[in-house]
Write a protein that holds these residues in place. Structure first.
Motif, short mmCIF file in Angstrom:
data_model
loop_
_atom_site.label_atom_id
_atom_site.label_comp_id
_atom_site.label_asym_id
_atom_site.label_seq_id
_atom_site.Cartn_x
_atom_site.Cartn_y
_atom_site.Cartn_z
N ALA A 1 1.17 -1.48 -0.05
CA ALA A 1 -0.21 0.66 0.17
C ALA A 1 0.83 1.44 -0.21
CB ALA A 1 -1.05 -0.09 1.47
N GLY A 2 1.81 1.30 0.91
CA GLY A 2 2.59 2.86 1.18
C GLY A 2 3.05 2.69 -0.08
N THR A 3 3.87 2.02 -1.09
CA THR A 3 4.25 3.07 -2.53
C THR A 3 3.31 2.90 -3.46
OG1 THR A 3 6.10 1.52 -2.20
CG2 THR A 3 5.43 2.24 -5.10
N LEU A 4 1.69 2.21 -3.12
CA LEU A 4 1.27 2.31 -4.07
C LEU A 4 0.30 3.78 -3.88
CD1 LEU A 4 -0.94 0.81 -6.22
CD2 LEU A 4 -2.39 0.59 -4.32
N ILE A 5 0.16 3.80 -3.05
CA ILE A 5 -0.62 5.15 -2.23
C ILE A 5 0.00 6.04 -2.71
CG2 ILE A 5 -1.29 6.46 -0.19
CD1 ILE A 5 -1.56 3.91 1.58
N SER A 6 1.41 6.28 -2.61
CA SER A 6 2.05 7.77 -3.10
C SER A 6 1.90 7.92 -4.46
CB SER A 6 4.12 6.80 -2.37
OG SER A 6 4.72 7.71 -2.73
N SER A 7 2.67 6.21 -5.24
CA SER A 7 3.00 6.45 -6.68
C SER A 7 1.26 7.08 -7.45
CB SER A 7 2.64 6.02 -7.74
OG SER A 7 2.40 4.76 -6.12
N MET A 8 0.01 6.64 -6.98
CA MET A 8 -1.32 6.75 -7.57
C MET A 8 -1.58 8.07 -6.64
SD MET A 8 -3.18 3.39 -7.76
CE MET A 8 -4.41 3.05 -5.63
N LEU A 9 -1.10 8.73 -5.68
CA LEU A 9 -1.91 9.85 -5.96
C LEU A 9 -0.99 10.75 -6.26
CD1 LEU A 9 -2.24 9.61 -1.80
CD2 LEU A 9 -4.04 9.55 -3.54
N THR B 1 6.18 0.90 3.57
CA THR B 1 6.61 -0.29 2.39
C THR B 1 7.93 -0.83 2.44
OG1 THR B 1 4.64 1.03 0.67
CG2 THR B 1 6.87 -0.89 -0.41
N LEU B 2 9.06 -0.31 2.81
CA LEU B 2 10.03 -1.01 3.44
C LEU B 2 10.22 -1.55 4.41
CD1 LEU B 2 12.59 2.26 2.76
CD2 LEU B 2 11.87 0.22 0.95
N PHE B 3 9.67 -1.33 5.71
CA PHE B 3 9.88 -2.25 6.85
C PHE B 3 8.55 -3.79 6.54
CE2 PHE B 3 11.42 1.83 8.76
CZ PHE B 3 12.62 1.83 8.75
N ALA B 4 7.65 -3.30 6.36
CA ALA B 4 6.92 -4.40 5.80
C ALA B 4 6.88 -5.18 4.72
CB ALA B 4 5.25 -3.77 5.61
N ALA B 5 7.67 -4.46 3.71
CA ALA B 5 8.19 -5.76 2.62
C ALA B 5 9.12 -6.45 2.89
CB ALA B 5 8.32 -5.01 1.40
N ALA B 6 9.86 -6.02 3.26
CA ALA B 6 11.45 -6.41 4.50
C ALA B 6 10.73 -7.61 5.53
CB ALA B 6 12.16 -5.97 4.90
N ILE B 7 10.30 -7.28 6.55
CA ILE B 7 9.88 -8.48 7.42
C ILE B 7 8.57 -9.70 6.71
CG2 ILE B 7 8.10 -8.32 9.31
CD1 ILE B 7 8.73 -5.69 9.79
N ALA B 8 7.92 -9.17 5.38
CA ALA B 8 6.83 -10.33 4.46
C ALA B 8 8.09 -11.17 3.98
CB ALA B 8 6.60 -9.35 3.46
N GLY B 9 9.14 -10.57 3.52
CA GLY B 9 10.44 -11.64 2.91
C GLY B 9 10.71 -12.80 4.29
N ILE B 10 10.68 -12.22 5.59
CA ILE B 10 10.91 -12.92 5.99
C ILE B 10 10.28 -14.66 6.42
CG2 ILE B 10 11.54 -14.10 8.75
CD1 ILE B 10 11.91 -10.78 8.86
N PHE B 11 9.06 -14.39 6.26
CA PHE B 11 7.83 -15.32 6.34
C PHE B 11 7.87 -17.09 5.25
CE2 PHE B 11 5.69 -12.02 8.98
CZ PHE B 11 5.88 -12.97 10.26
N PRO B 12 8.24 -16.58 4.27
CA PRO B 12 7.60 -18.11 3.15
C PRO B 12 9.33 -18.28 3.40
CG PRO B 12 7.88 -15.68 1.89
CD PRO B 12 7.81 -15.23 3.25
#
Lengths: 456, 172
Positions: free
Chosen positions: A91-99, A118-129
C-alpha cells in the motif's frame, strides 16, 4: 468539502514559511533529543524485537514442527502473516505513486512514511516464506545461478514467482523512497550543526544542489517510477493471489483472487497509514501539515475499499454457488457453519460492517474513532488471510483428510512480535531521516499560498 | 569577464522576475537553485529532453527479454522437465518473472541515469563554498547569472532593484 474551517485546504496554519517547514520536520531530529515518549516506546518494543529474533532462531534450529501446521492444514500463520505484511507493504508505494500520478498534492505530508512503511513491511513479509520453507538453508535455490548440480528453478512454481516479486518490489521501493529523500537529505546536510551530522547527511545527499537541471531530471525519474510502481504493486499482490489461485483447491481456484488481493492490500495499507499518521502527527507535532482534511480523504478511500471488499466476498459466495461444483459449495457453507465460523463472522464485521461508520463526517474527523476503525480493519484483514488458508485446507476435496488447525505458541509469537520489529524500524527511522517530505510540503505551501513573503 | 553573480531571493516569483529583467538586458542566466522544483526555471534551464526515460525503457524491456530467454532456455533446452503434462514452454506463467525483473532493472538504470544527468555524486562543488548557498535547500531561491561585460555592478544593481536580498560573486 465539508471539513472544518482551516486557512488552506491542506495546510492548517494561516502562514507557513519554507523555513518553518524545514524547522518543523528537521528540528525534532537535529536540534532536540528523542523525548520521553520515544524512549518509552523504544524500550517497549525491544522485547518484541528480541522475541522475533528468538522465534526465527528457534524455527531455523528446530524446524517447522514448531508451528501448528499438520499434514492436512499445511499452511498456517506464516502464510497469513506473509500476505498481511506484503499487503501493508504494497500500500505504501501504491498510495504514494497513485496520488502522485493523479496530482493529489496532499500526498506531500504522508507519502514519505507511507513509503517507509512499505520498506519495513515488505522486508518483514520476506522473512515468512523463508521460515516456512521446510529447509530454509536451501532458499537460495530459488535464484537461477550456475551450479554444479545442473539444476534450474522451477519457473512454473508460485514460490519462484514470490521470490522475484518480493525481491523486485523491495529494491524498487528502496530506490523510490531514496529518490524522494535525496533533496531532503541535502536540507538536512545544510541544517546540520555538528561535524558528524554534516558528514553523514552530506555523504548521503551525494552533493545534491537543487539546480534547475537536477529538478528536471528528478521529476522525470520520480514520475516515471510512480508510473511503473502502480503496475508493479498490482503484479506483486496478484502474484500473492496466484499462490492460491494457481492451485486446484476449492475456494482458492478463483480468477477473482488477484484483483481481490490487490484491493485488500490497499485497504489494510491505508488503514495502517492512518494509524501511523495519527501517531507521527502527535509524536512529532506535525498538526500544521497533517491536517483533518488528510484524514478525511484517507477515510473516504478506506470506505470505498471496504465496499469493494464486500462486493468481492459476495462475488466469491455467488460464484461458489453458481459454479455448482460440490467441493466449492461445501467450502462456502463451511465458511458460515464450520469450525472457524465465529472468526468468519468477526472478519465480516471488521471488514464490511465497522467501516460503514466512515459515511459520517463526524467519525472521519474524530481521530480516536478513525484509529479504532483502522486497527479493526487491519485485524479483519489478518482474519481474512488466515481464514483463506484454514477454511480451504481444513475442508478440501478428500473428506477423510478434514482436520482443523491448532495454534502453537510459536504461531502467536510470529504473529505479534514482528509488529514490534516494525515499530522499532519506524522509531529508528524517525530519529534519522525526515519523516515528512520537506521539499514537497514546501511546494504545497507555495501552491496553496501559505508561504507568502517567504520566511519570518 | 567578471565572475558570475549568485543572487538570493525569498520567493520563486521574485527570482523569475529578476531573471527575465536581467535576460532582457543581455546578461546570461546560468542556473537556479531552489528548495523545490519551479516550472518556469525548468523551462529556462533544463534541456528539453533528458535521457532518463529512454534509458529506463531500453533497460526494462531488455532485461525482461533476457529473463524470458533464460526461462525458455532453461526449461526447454537445458533442463526439460515434464510437470503434469504441461508444455515445456509455458509462456503464460513465464511472463510473470520477466515483468518483475524488467521493472526492477528499469528502476536501477533510471537511478543511474538520474545521477549521471545531475553529475552526482559530487561531494565538493565551488557553490558549497558560498555561505548563503546552504539556504538554497531550505528557504531561499538562488540565481546564478553571468554579467555581459567586465563590470558586474550594473547587473548587481539591477538584481538588487528586482528584489535580491544578497548578491555574491562566485569564484570557481
Amino acid at each position: 468539502m465539508s471539513g472544518p474551517a482551516q486557512p488552506h485546504r491542506w495546510i492548517d496554519r494561516d502562514r507557513l514559511g519554507y523555513g518553518e517547514i524545514c524547522a518543523a520536520v528537521a528540528d525534532p531530529i537535529q536540534r532536540r533529543g528523542p523525548g520521553r515518549a520515544w524512549v518509552i516506546a523504544f524500550l517497549g518494543v525491544m522485547p518484541l524485537v528480541l522475541a522475533t529474533v528468538v522465534a526465527i532462531g528457534a524455527v531455523l534450529t528446530v524446524g517447522i514442527g514448531l508451528s501448528g501446521v499438520n499434514t492436512t492444514v499445511v499452511w498456517g500463520f506464516s502464510i497469513a502473516n506473509y500476505v498481511w505484511w506484503i499487503g501493508i507493504g504494497n500500500a505504501g508505494t501504491l498510495i504514494s505513486s497513485m496520488l502522485l500520478l493523479t496530482r493529489q498534492h496532499w500526498r506531500a505530508s504522508i507519502n514519505r512514511f507511507a513509503e517507509a512503511m512499505t520498506l519495513f513491511a515488505a522486508a518483514i513479509a520476506g522473512i515468512f516464506p523463508i521460515i516456512h520453507l521446510g529447509r530454509p538453508l536451501y532458499s537460495y535455490w530459488l535464484a537461477p545461478y550456475p551450479n554444479t548440480m545442473d539444476l534450474w528453478p522451477q519457473w512454473r512454481s508460485a514460490l519462484v514467482w514470490d521470490f522475484w516479486a518480493i525481491l523486485s518490489y523491495l529494491l524498487f521501493s528502496l530506490i523510490f523512497w531514496f529518490t524522494g529523500l535525496l533533496p531532503d537529505l541535502a536540507t538536512m546536510r545544510d541544517r546540520a550543526r555538528s561535524r558528524v551530522g554534516r558528514r553523514i547527511y552530506g555523504a548521503l545527499a551525494l552533493g545534491w544542489r537543487g539546480s534547475a537541471r537536477h529538478w528536471a531530471a528528478y521529476e522525470t525519474f520520480h514520475k516515471t517510477m510512480a508510473a511503473l510502481a502502480v503496475p508493479l504493486v498490482c503484479s506483486v499482490h496478484s502474484i500473492v493471489g496466484l499462490d492460491f489461485a494457481a492451485s486446484l483447491m476449492p475456494g482458492w481456484q478463483e480468477s477473482i483472487f488477484p484483483p481481490y488481493f490487490v484491493v485488500g492490500a490497499m485497504y489494510s495499507g491505508f488503514a495502517m497509514v492512518v494509524v501511523l499518521a495519527i501517531v507521527i502527527r502527535w509524536g512529532l507535532n506535525l498538526q500544521a501539515v497533517i491536517t483533518p482534511s488528510h484524514f478525511d480523504a484517507m477515510a473516504k478511500v478506506m470506505l470505498f475499499a471496504s465496499l469493494v471488499m464486500t462486493i468481492s466476498y459476495a462475488t466469491e459466495w455467488f460464484m461458489g454457488w453458481y459454479g455448482g461444483e460440490h467441493a466449492d459449495r461445501t467450502v462456502i457453507s463451511y465458511f458460515f457453519t464450520g469450525d472457524y465460523r465465529w472468526l468468519y463472522y468477526s472478519l465480516l464485521f471488521c471488514n464490511c460492517l465497522a467501516p460503514q461508520a466512515l459515511w459520517f463526517a463526524r467519525v472521519r474527523l474524530n481521530l480516536w474513532a478513525l484509529a479504532i476503525i483502522s486497527i479493526v480493519i487491519n485485524l479483519g484483514m489478518w482474519l481474512e488471510r488466515i481464514l483463506i488458508v484454514w477454511n480451504t485446507l481444513s475442508h478440501g476435496h478428500a473428506v477423510s483428510l478434514w482436520r482443523t488447525y491448532h495454534v502453537s505458541v510459536y504461531d502467536v509469537v510470529i504473529l505479534i512480535a514482528p509488529l514490534g520489529l516494525f515499530a522499532f524500524g519506524f522509531l529508528v527511522l524517525a530519529r534519522i531521516f525526515p519523516i515528512v517530505s520537506i521539499h514537497e510540503v514546501s511546494q504545497l505551501a507555495h501552491d496553496e499560498g501559505a508561504a507568502r513573503r517567504g520566511t519570518a | 569577464m567578471s565572475a558570475p553573480l549568485l543572487a538570493e531571493f525569498d520567493s520563486p516569483e521574485a527570482l523569475v522576475r529578476a531573471m527575465r529583467l536581467a535576460a532582457a538586458d543581455g546578461h546570461r542566466a546560468l542556473d537556479a537553485f531552489t528548495p523545490f522544483p519551479v516550472p518556469d526555471l525548468t523551462d529556462a534551464f533544463a534541456p528539453k529532453r533528458n535521457p532518463v526515460r529512454p534509458v529506463m525503457a531500453l533497460a526494462g524491456f531488455g532485461a525482461a527479454a533476457a529473463m524470458y530467454a533464460l526461462q525458455w532456455y532453461s526449461s526447454v533446452i537445458d533442463y526439460p522437465l515434464n510437470t503434469g503434462g504441461r508444455p515445456l514452454h509455458s509462456w503464460p506463467v513465464f511472463l510473470l518473472v520477466p515483468f518483475e525483473f524488467g521493472v526492477l532493472i528499469a528502476a536501477i538504470a533510471g537511478l543511474i541515469t538520474l545521477f549521471w544527468v545531475c553529475g552526482l555524486p559530487r561531494l565538493h562543488h565551488p557553490l558549497f563554498a558560498i555561505p548563503q548557498f546552504e539556504r538554497a535547500s531550505q528557504d531561499r531561491f538562488l540565481l546564478l547569472i553571468a554579467p555581459k561585460d567586465a563590470d558586474a555592478s550594473a547587473l548587481r544593481r539591477s538584481l538588487e532593484r528586482a528584489g535580491a536580498l544578497l548578491v555574491a560573486e562566485m569564484h570557481p
